[in-house]
Design an enzyme around this catalytic site. Structure first.
Site, short mmCIF file in Angstrom:
data_model
loop_
_atom_site.label_atom_id
_atom_site.label_comp_id
_atom_site.label_asym_id
_atom_site.label_seq_id
_atom_site.Cartn_x
_atom_site.Cartn_y
_atom_site.Cartn_z
N ASP A 1 0.85 -1.20 0.00
CA ASP A 1 0.00 0.00 0.00
C ASP A 1 0.89 1.25 0.00
OD1 ASP A 1 -3.23 0.52 0.97
OD2 ASP A 1 -1.82 2.20 1.04
N ASN A 9 -12.93 -2.98 2.29
CA ASN A 9 -13.87 -1.86 2.31
C ASN A 9 -14.82 -2.01 1.12
OD1 ASN A 9 -12.55 -0.79 4.54
ND2 ASN A 9 -11.13 0.37 3.26
N GLN A 25 -14.68 2.60 0.82
CA GLN A 25 -13.92 2.14 -0.36
C GLN A 25 -13.55 3.34 -1.24
OE1 GLN A 25 -15.90 -0.94 -2.62
NE2 GLN A 25 -14.13 -1.26 -3.97
N VAL A 73 -10.98 2.81 -3.97
CA VAL A 73 -10.66 2.27 -5.30
C VAL A 73 -11.68 1.17 -5.60
CG1 VAL A 73 -8.92 1.14 -6.71
CG2 VAL A 73 -8.21 2.80 -4.96
N HIS A 100 -10.23 -5.39 -3.37
CA HIS A 100 -8.89 -5.68 -2.84
C HIS A 100 -9.01 -5.99 -1.36
CE1 HIS A 100 -9.75 -1.39 -2.68
NE2 HIS A 100 -9.05 -1.34 -1.56
N ILE A 101 -8.12 -6.86 -0.90
CA ILE A 101 -8.07 -7.23 0.52
C ILE A 101 -6.85 -6.57 1.13
CG2 ILE A 101 -7.98 -9.11 2.20
CD1 ILE A 101 -8.95 -11.01 -0.04
N HIS A 102 -7.06 -5.78 2.18
CA HIS A 102 -5.94 -5.21 2.92
C HIS A 102 -5.41 -6.29 3.87
CE1 HIS A 102 -6.80 -0.82 2.14
NE2 HIS A 102 -7.98 -1.33 1.84
P1 AMP Z 1 -9.84 1.34 -0.08
O1 AMP Z 1 -10.30 2.43 0.83
O2 AMP Z 1 -10.03 -0.01 0.54
O3 AMP Z 1 -10.42 1.46 -1.47
O4 AMP Z 1 -8.27 1.53 -0.13
C1 AMP Z 1 -7.54 1.84 -1.25
C2 AMP Z 1 -6.10 1.71 -0.84
O5 AMP Z 1 -5.30 1.78 -1.99
C3 AMP Z 1 -5.61 2.80 0.13
O6 AMP Z 1 -5.08 2.19 1.31
C4 AMP Z 1 -4.53 3.52 -0.67
O7 AMP Z 1 -3.45 3.94 0.13
C5 AMP Z 1 -4.12 2.46 -1.67
N1 AMP Z 1 -3.57 2.97 -2.93
C6 AMP Z 1 -4.12 3.89 -3.74
N2 AMP Z 1 -3.34 4.08 -4.82
C7 AMP Z 1 -2.28 3.24 -4.70
C8 AMP Z 1 -1.14 2.97 -5.49
N3 AMP Z 1 -0.91 3.61 -6.65
N4 AMP Z 1 -0.26 2.05 -5.04
C9 AMP Z 1 -0.48 1.40 -3.88
N5 AMP Z 1 -1.54 1.61 -3.09
C10 AMP Z 1 -2.43 2.52 -3.49
#
Ligand code: AMP
Length: 106
Positions: A32, A87, A94, A96, A100-102
């Site tokens: 991340d 998320n 959310q 993105v 995706h799984i954190h």
């Molecule tokens: P979410 O809120 O679950 O959609 O989280 C999206 C995650 O993607 C966040 O923790 C961001 O820091 C991460 N993120 C966004 N752009 C990038 C990128 N280019 N490379 C790595 N992580 C990213």
């Protein structure tokens, strides 16, 4: 329908760079960009499914594949425990819209 590629699709297709820690035919794992802990990985399917609400029965193997990968990734990062988070939707935090799984751990 929104046909714009997500940032994660752009990473998968190498349109933009990322810190890739693992990749196979079904998914990619990156660090991340804004880590919340010592280890903060994102496990991302190559199939651009926007949210958990968009899953269909045919995605069962793919989701199972990613779940099985989590403990392997954690062990490779020397974690003896970890948190996971998915998320879902704007009200679920959310940002993105590409599932995706954190994987988060200290
Ligand atoms: P979410 O809120 O679950 O959609 O989280 C999206 C995650 O993607 C966040 O923790 C961001 O820091 C991460 N993120 C966004 N752009 C990038 C990128 N280019 N490379 C790595 N992580 C990213």
């Amino acid at each position: 329908m929104n046909t714009e590629k997500t940032i994660f699709s752009k990473i998968i297709e190498r349109d933009i760079p990322a810190d890739i820690v693992y990749e196979d035919d079904k998914c990619i794992v990156i660090n991340d960009i804004n880590p919340k802990a010592r280890v903060h990985l994102l496990v991302i399917p190559k199939k651009p499914i926007p949210t958990l609400f968009d899953l269909s029965p045919e995605d069962k193997d793919l989701m199972g594949h990613m779940m099985l990968l989590l403990p392997q990734l954690a062990q490779a990062q020397k974690l003896d425990g970890f948190k996971t988070q998915i998320n879902t939707g704007e009200s679920g935090g959310q940002e993105v819209f590409h599932i995706h799984i954190h994987l988060i751990g200290e």
